[in-house]
Design a protein around this motif. Structure first.
Motif, PDB file in Angstrom:
ATOM      1  N   GLU A 142      -8.471  10.568  -7.403  1.00 54.60           N
ATOM      2  CA  GLU A 142      -7.832   9.288  -7.674  1.00 54.60           C
ATOM      3  C   GLU A 142      -8.788   8.131  -7.364  1.00 54.60           C
ATOM      4  O   GLU A 142      -8.914   7.187  -8.147  1.00 54.60           O
ATOM      5  CB  GLU A 142      -6.558   9.159  -6.835  1.00 54.60           C
ATOM      6  CG  GLU A 142      -5.491  10.196  -7.175  1.00 54.60           C
ATOM      7  CD  GLU A 142      -4.414  10.317  -6.110  1.00 54.60           C
ATOM      8  OE1 GLU A 142      -3.393  10.994  -6.368  1.00 54.60           O
ATOM      9  OE2 GLU A 142      -4.593   9.755  -5.004  1.00 54.60           O
ATOM     10  N   ALA A 143      -9.464   8.240  -6.220  1.00 53.41           N
ATOM     11  CA  ALA A 143     -10.411   7.195  -5.832  1.00 53.41           C
ATOM     12  C   ALA A 143     -11.565   7.101  -6.817  1.00 53.41           C
ATOM     13  O   ALA A 143     -12.088   6.009  -7.084  1.00 53.41           O
ATOM     14  CB  ALA A 143     -10.932   7.471  -4.430  1.00 53.41           C
ATOM     15  N   LEU A 151       0.819  -1.214   0.000  1.00 56.23           N
ATOM     16  CA  LEU A 151       0.000   0.000   0.000  1.00 56.23           C
ATOM     17  C   LEU A 151       0.855   1.268   0.000  1.00 56.23           C
ATOM     18  O   LEU A 151       0.359   2.356   0.241  1.00 56.23           O
ATOM     19  CB  LEU A 151      -0.938   0.014   1.210  1.00 56.23           C
ATOM     20  CG  LEU A 151      -1.992  -1.096   1.238  1.00 56.23           C
ATOM     21  CD1 LEU A 151      -2.762  -1.073   2.553  1.00 56.23           C
ATOM     22  CD2 LEU A 151      -2.951  -0.964   0.061  1.00 56.23           C
ATOM     23  N   ARG A 152       2.153   1.111  -0.272  1.00 57.38           N
ATOM     24  CA  ARG A 152       3.072   2.251  -0.349  1.00 57.38           C
ATOM     25  C   ARG A 152       2.991   3.116   0.905  1.00 57.38           C
ATOM     26  O   ARG A 152       2.772   4.321   0.861  1.00 57.38           O
ATOM     27  CB  ARG A 152       2.765   3.098  -1.569  1.00 57.38           C
ATOM     28  CG  ARG A 152       3.870   3.160  -2.636  1.00 57.38           C
ATOM     29  CD  ARG A 152       5.091   3.943  -2.169  1.00 57.38           C
ATOM     30  NE  ARG A 152       6.135   3.956  -3.202  1.00 57.38           N
ATOM     31  CZ  ARG A 152       7.106   4.835  -3.261  1.00 57.38           C
ATOM     32  NH1 ARG A 152       7.227   5.765  -2.351  1.00 57.38           N
ATOM     33  NH2 ARG A 152       8.025   4.753  -4.207  1.00 57.38           N
ATOM     34  N   GLY A 153       3.177   2.453   2.061  1.00 49.88           N
ATOM     35  CA  GLY A 153       3.145   3.190   3.316  1.00 49.88           C
ATOM     36  C   GLY A 153       1.784   3.768   3.641  1.00 49.88           C
ATOM     37  O   GLY A 153       1.676   4.742   4.399  1.00 49.88           O
ATOM     38  N   GLY A 154       0.726   3.164   3.081  1.00 46.59           N
ATOM     39  CA  GLY A 154      -0.634   3.652   3.325  1.00 46.59           C
ATOM     40  C   GLY A 154      -1.143   4.601   2.260  1.00 46.59           C
ATOM     41  O   GLY A 154      -2.341   4.916   2.226  1.00 46.59           O
ATOM     42  N   ARG A 155      -0.264   5.067   1.378  1.00 46.95           N
ATOM     43  CA  ARG A 155      -0.675   6.030   0.344  1.00 46.95           C
ATOM     44  C   ARG A 155      -1.764   5.454  -0.557  1.00 46.95           C
ATOM     45  O   ARG A 155      -2.688   6.176  -0.975  1.00 46.95           O
ATOM     46  CB  ARG A 155       0.552   6.431  -0.492  1.00 46.95           C
ATOM     47  CG  ARG A 155       0.259   7.356  -1.686  1.00 46.95           C
ATOM     48  CD  ARG A 155      -0.184   8.735  -1.226  1.00 46.95           C
ATOM     49  NE  ARG A 155      -0.321   9.640  -2.352  1.00 46.95           N
ATOM     50  CZ  ARG A 155      -1.413   9.776  -3.102  1.00 46.95           C
ATOM     51  NH1 ARG A 155      -2.487   9.030  -2.814  1.00 46.95           N
ATOM     52  NH2 ARG A 155      -1.464  10.631  -4.099  1.00 46.95           N
ATOM     53  N   LEU A 156      -1.697   4.161  -0.862  1.00 48.26           N
ATOM     54  CA  LEU A 156      -2.677   3.558  -1.766  1.00 48.26           C
ATOM     55  C   LEU A 156      -3.960   3.152  -1.050  1.00 48.26           C
ATOM     56  O   LEU A 156      -4.904   2.686  -1.683  1.00 48.26           O
ATOM     57  CB  LEU A 156      -2.066   2.352  -2.483  1.00 48.26           C
ATOM     58  CG  LEU A 156      -0.826   2.671  -3.332  1.00 48.26           C
ATOM     59  CD1 LEU A 156      -0.334   1.435  -4.069  1.00 48.26           C
ATOM     60  CD2 LEU A 156      -1.108   3.804  -4.315  1.00 48.26           C
ATOM     61  N   ALA A 157      -3.980   3.332   0.256  1.00 44.16           N
ATOM     62  CA  ALA A 157      -5.225   3.143   1.011  1.00 44.16           C
ATOM     63  C   ALA A 157      -5.933   4.471   1.228  1.00 44.16           C
ATOM     64  O   ALA A 157      -7.115   4.506   1.570  1.00 44.16           O
ATOM     65  CB  ALA A 157      -4.929   2.492   2.362  1.00 44.16           C
ATOM     66  N   ARG A 158      -5.197   5.563   1.036  1.00 42.60           N
ATOM     67  CA  ARG A 158      -5.733   6.910   1.277  1.00 42.60           C
ATOM     68  C   ARG A 158      -5.583   7.749   0.011  1.00 42.60           C
ATOM     69  O   ARG A 158      -4.831   8.732  -0.015  1.00 42.60           O
ATOM     70  CB  ARG A 158      -5.011   7.558   2.455  1.00 42.60           C
ATOM     71  CG  ARG A 158      -5.165   6.804   3.774  1.00 42.60           C
ATOM     72  CD  ARG A 158      -4.547   7.572   4.930  1.00 42.60           C
ATOM     73  NE  ARG A 158      -3.099   7.701   4.779  1.00 42.60           N
ATOM     74  CZ  ARG A 158      -2.204   6.808   5.216  1.00 42.60           C
ATOM     75  NH1 ARG A 158      -2.614   5.715   5.832  1.00 42.60           N
ATOM     76  NH2 ARG A 158      -0.915   7.004   5.040  1.00 42.60           N
ATOM     77  N   ILE A 194     -11.018   0.666  -1.555  1.00 41.24           N
ATOM     78  CA  ILE A 194      -9.835   1.259  -2.181  1.00 41.24           C
ATOM     79  C   ILE A 194      -8.558   0.457  -1.900  1.00 41.24           C
ATOM     80  O   ILE A 194      -7.779   0.176  -2.825  1.00 41.24           O
ATOM     81  CB  ILE A 194      -9.678   2.727  -1.746  1.00 41.24           C
ATOM     82  CG1 ILE A 194     -10.833   3.576  -2.315  1.00 41.24           C
ATOM     83  CG2 ILE A 194      -8.328   3.292  -2.202  1.00 41.24           C
ATOM     84  CD1 ILE A 194     -10.948   3.571  -3.824  1.00 41.24           C
ATOM     85  N   PRO A 195      -8.268   0.052  -0.641  1.00 44.45           N
ATOM     86  CA  PRO A 195      -7.030  -0.713  -0.422  1.00 44.45           C
ATOM     87  C   PRO A 195      -7.007  -2.032  -1.193  1.00 44.45           C
ATOM     88  O   PRO A 195      -5.936  -2.518  -1.576  1.00 44.45           O
ATOM     89  CB  PRO A 195      -7.023  -0.966   1.090  1.00 44.45           C
ATOM     90  CG  PRO A 195      -7.896   0.105   1.664  1.00 44.45           C
ATOM     91  CD  PRO A 195      -8.956   0.331   0.635  1.00 44.45           C
ATOM     92  N   ALA A 196      -8.186  -2.617  -1.420  1.00 39.52           N
ATOM     93  CA  ALA A 196      -8.242  -3.916  -2.090  1.00 39.52           C
ATOM     94  C   ALA A 196      -7.701  -3.856  -3.511  1.00 39.52           C
ATOM     95  O   ALA A 196      -7.221  -4.862  -4.047  1.00 39.52           O
ATOM     96  CB  ALA A 196      -9.672  -4.445  -2.093  1.00 39.52           C
ATOM     97  N   TRP A 197      -7.768  -2.680  -4.146  1.00 41.43           N
ATOM     98  CA  TRP A 197      -7.230  -2.557  -5.501  1.00 41.43           C
ATOM     99  C   TRP A 197      -5.739  -2.898  -5.522  1.00 41.43           C
ATOM    100  O   TRP A 197      -5.253  -3.554  -6.451  1.00 41.43           O
ATOM    101  CB  TRP A 197      -7.456  -1.149  -6.041  1.00 41.43           C
ATOM    102  CG  TRP A 197      -8.873  -0.910  -6.461  1.00 41.43           C
ATOM    103  CD1 TRP A 197      -9.887  -0.413  -5.685  1.00 41.43           C
ATOM    104  CD2 TRP A 197      -9.448  -1.176  -7.734  1.00 41.43           C
ATOM    105  NE1 TRP A 197     -11.055  -0.349  -6.405  1.00 41.43           N
ATOM    106  CE2 TRP A 197     -10.814  -0.803  -7.667  1.00 41.43           C
ATOM    107  CE3 TRP A 197      -8.945  -1.681  -8.933  1.00 41.43           C
ATOM    108  CZ2 TRP A 197     -11.667  -0.933  -8.749  1.00 41.43           C
ATOM    109  CZ3 TRP A 197      -9.794  -1.801 -10.029  1.00 41.43           C
ATOM    110  CH2 TRP A 197     -11.137  -1.434  -9.928  1.00 41.43           C
TER     111      TRP A 197
END
Length: 375
Positions: A221-222, A209-216, A234-237
């Motif tokens: 973007e979302a 998740l790139r340090g959480g960046r891809l969860a937030r 979103i994190p599941a992607w």
């Protein structure tokens, strides 16, 4: 829980990373033991059998915390991974001392998986130097049954990975890489995975998740992902992206609370890799996320032949892009520590000879000055 085959074993596709355990009052050195034990109980109940810790996590307390939590379960019910901390060069002569201490801290008599930690530009010479006896000692522990499987993690560039594999590849059974839909291109993840496949070495994923960046993600973007599948969290992607890569066995996620753990457990109940369309779109999104800040150097090296300081400008620009996107972090400084002072960004004299021949018309001298100031 999805399970992946590895040498006759069934490993949970989701592994519990122990670098971001719950802590008390925001103090990274004070692990919330009760919270960790609740998380481990839920993970074990839902089928997670892989736990990953390291000497330096939580100021040295991660091994103790996960060791205490796992001590409540039969040893054969879980796999525990630990690492030799070669990110600190002062440890190079202490492999036996550290390994023995790690077994005690984790309350185990053997490690299922053990890694050379963070092979990179800074430490590759030391890792490969036989005077430290690191490989020979770890192979001895493997023969003695105190290490079941030996591997390594790598934050280094592709040339560093190649060099390590050329020297030690025959002994390596797995490799842990920073891999996600940003770093598939941004950090050369695609090429690194391809190289490991040539050696027949499966991939363990860190920083999915790139340090959480891809969860937030930011709202715009979302929205891109919701247009493709509004039901998918979103994190599941990021996790579904990794499920499409055949050589990925274990995906480690550093979860800090029960809610994060629950969400990830739900995702890994099913194997639903991205479709071709989804794969291409998330890669495009990753590029869009990095491009606004990135200098798109094509590594033609015209600049290098015109630099009076002899700087490896393409390499420095790649590190500059990483450092800007991350907002700091350890990767760029770590790589730069292996570069001589007179080849650092601060050595740029601002003559702009490089810019005169740059096909991309990049403002290289400004980037070098900015990089030096950031560092």
């Amino acid at each position: 829980m999805i399970y992946k085959d590895f040498q006759g074993m069934k490993l949970s596709a989701l592994g519990m990373g122990c670098m971001r355990l719950p802590v008390v009052n925001g103090d990274d050195a004070v692990v919330d033991q009760a919270a960790v034990e609740k998380m481990v109980a839920l993970a074990m109940e839902r089928g997670v059998n892989y736990y990953d810790t390291a000497w330096g996590y939580h100021a040295g307390h991660s091994e103790e915390a996960i060791g205490r939590a796992l001590a409540a379960y039969p040893r054969e019910q879980f796999c525990l991974a630990d690492k030799f901390p070669g990110y600190d060069l002062s440890n190079m002569g202490k492999v036996q001392e550290i390994f023995e201490a790690q077994l005690k801290k984790c309350q185990v008599s053997y490690f299922d998986f053990y890694l050379f930690h963070n092979v990179c530009e800074m430490n590759i010479d030391y890792y490969l130097d036989p005077q430290y006896g690191i490989l020979s000692y770890l192979l001895e522990q493997k023969r003695n049954g105190r290490i079941r499987h030996l591997g390594f993690s790598c934050h280094g560039t592709l040339p560093v990975l190649k060099r390590f594999l050329e020297a030690y590849g025959q002994h390596m059974e797995f490799c842990q890489l920073q891999l996600n839909y940003i770093d598939w291109v941004f950090q050369g993840g695609r090429e690194k995975v391809a190289l490991l496949e040539q050696y027949g070495i499966p991939v363990w994923v860190m920083e999915p998740l790139r340090g959480g960046r891809l969860a937030r993600l930011r709202e715009q973007e979302a929205a891109v992902l919701r247009d493709l599948n509004p039901q998918r969290p979103i994190p599941a992607w990021a996790f579904r992206f990794l499920q499409r890569i055949p050589s990925v066995v274990v995906t480690l996620s550093g979860m800090s609370d029960l809610a994060q753990l629950q969400d990830n457990l739900d995702t890994f109940e099913t194997d639903e890799p991205l479709t071709e369309q989804e794969w291409e779109r998330v890669l495009a999104l990753g590029k869009e996320m990095t491009d606004p800040q990135a200098l798109n150097c094509t590594a033609c090296h015209y600049c290098v032949s015109h630099c009076p300081q002899g700087l490896d400008i393409p390499h420095l620009l790649a590190l500059y892009n990483e450092h800007r996107f991350t907002g700091g972090g350890f990767i760029a400084p770590m790589a730069l520590s292996a570069i001589a002072p007179d080849k650092q960004p601060s050595a740029c004299v601002g003559c702009r000879s490089c810019e005169a021949v740059c096909p991309q018309q990049l403002k290289i001298s400004e980037a070098m000055a900015d990089f030096a100031a950031m560092l």
